[in-house]
Design an enzyme around this catalytic site. Structure first.
Site, short mmCIF file in Angstrom:
data_model
loop_
_atom_site.label_atom_id
_atom_site.label_comp_id
_atom_site.label_asym_id
_atom_site.label_seq_id
_atom_site.Cartn_x
_atom_site.Cartn_y
_atom_site.Cartn_z
N LYS A 10 0.85 -1.19 0.00
CA LYS A 10 0.00 0.00 0.00
C LYS A 10 0.89 1.24 0.00
O LYS A 10 2.05 1.22 0.44
CB LYS A 10 -0.94 0.00 1.21
CG LYS A 10 -0.26 0.03 2.58
CD LYS A 10 0.11 1.41 3.08
CE LYS A 10 0.79 1.37 4.45
NZ LYS A 10 1.38 2.69 4.83
N ASP A 136 -2.94 -1.64 10.32
CA ASP A 136 -3.03 -1.58 8.86
C ASP A 136 -3.68 -2.82 8.25
O ASP A 136 -3.99 -2.83 7.05
CB ASP A 136 -1.64 -1.41 8.24
CG ASP A 136 -1.15 0.03 8.29
OD1 ASP A 136 -1.97 0.94 8.47
OD2 ASP A 136 0.08 0.24 8.14
#
Length: 283
Positions: A10, A136
């Site tokens: 990401k 996350d």
């Protein structure tokens, strides 16, 4: 039986820190998207009721310290699974880089075991479980473009990020996230307009997107590793539309829509840094 799951990295398009919470974590506002730089996990059933790991990277722990192990154990214990699993991790995402590689591996483990063990859990439920092992992980369960709040675990999906090329540069030395937050002065860090970024993404307006990208932690991380600024300066001089540090760093990414320009930038950066990747945004 064997299942293969991709675990994409990401990048943070915007990252804001609002303040410190009572639980010791910081209240975050982040917009993130997944890119086509992925680890690959192969999950294979075992007769013996145990969790075992292997990895192509020598420095990855293959025990309870590994977040992949923790994800598998969480599902086993939560749903009373009496079955063994071996998980082979093929690492391509740089470690300690601000790209969420470990979190994405854990999320891929949750998705893969959900299929392998026929648990039929929704992504929402997997994200809820993932929060227990990392802030996350919920975002990585979805692997799309999203606005994250709380510690990063509250996920609001938004439209796909505009298609473009992403040049990813990882300096040799990593950064520990806790050291960045330890040095954080909330009064001095910048703020980025996440609402305008969301509107730009939802409108598929690439030109607007690059105007609003930014990371409030960049200056602090740059004080630890001045290489971050040197990479940004190089990227900008080579013509990227925007260059931003991802997460707590030290990785810096640059965006451009032109394939030929992206390749020229990569060629220019390879003499400056060993780990340089050219990938696309994921849709």
């Amino acid at each position: 039986m064997e299942i293969i799951e991709r675990a994409p990295a990401k990048i943070n398009l915007t990252l804001n820190v609002l303040g410190k919470r009572n639980d010791g974590f910081h209240e975050m506002r982040m917009i993130m998207t997944s890119i086509d730089l992925s680890d690959r996990l192969t999950l294979t059933s075992k007769e013996q009721d145990e969790i075992t790991l292997s990895c192509n990277a020598a420095f990855i722990p293959l025990n309870k310290k590994n977040i992949v192990y923790q994800a598998a154990r969480l599902l086993k214990e939560t749903y009373g699974i009496q079955a063994g699993i071996h998980i082979a991790i093929e690492k391509k995402i740089p470690v300690a880089a601000g790209l969420g590689g470990g979190s994405s591996d854990a999320a891929a483990t949750l998705r893969g075991l959900n299929r392998l063990w026929a648990l039929d859990l929704s992504l929402e439920k997997l994200a809820e479980l993932g929060e227990k092992i990392g802030s996350d992980v919920p975002f990585c369960v979805y692997g799309k473009t999203a606005f994250a709040t709380g510690k990063g675990e509250i996920i609001q999906l938004i439209n796909d990020f505009p298609k473009c090329w992403v040049i990813v540069v990882k300096p040799p030395k990593g950064i520990s996230s806790w050291t960045v937050f330890e040095e954080l002065d909330l009064m001095s860090i910048p703020r980025y307009d996440h609402q305008r970024m969301i509107e730009a993404i939802n409108a598929n307006d690439y030109e607007e997107v690059v105007q609003y990208a930014g990371n409030a932690l960049e200056e602090i991380s740059t004080q630890q590793q001045p290489t971050i600024k040197r990479i940004k300066d190089k990227m900008e001089s080579f013509g990227v539309d925007v260059a931003v540090m991802s997460g707590t760093g030290p990785t810096v990414y640059g965006l451009t829509r032109q394939r030929s320009k992206a390749q020229r930038i990569v060629n220019g950066l390879k003499g400056f840094c060993k780990e340089v990747y050219l990938v696309r945004t994921l849709n």
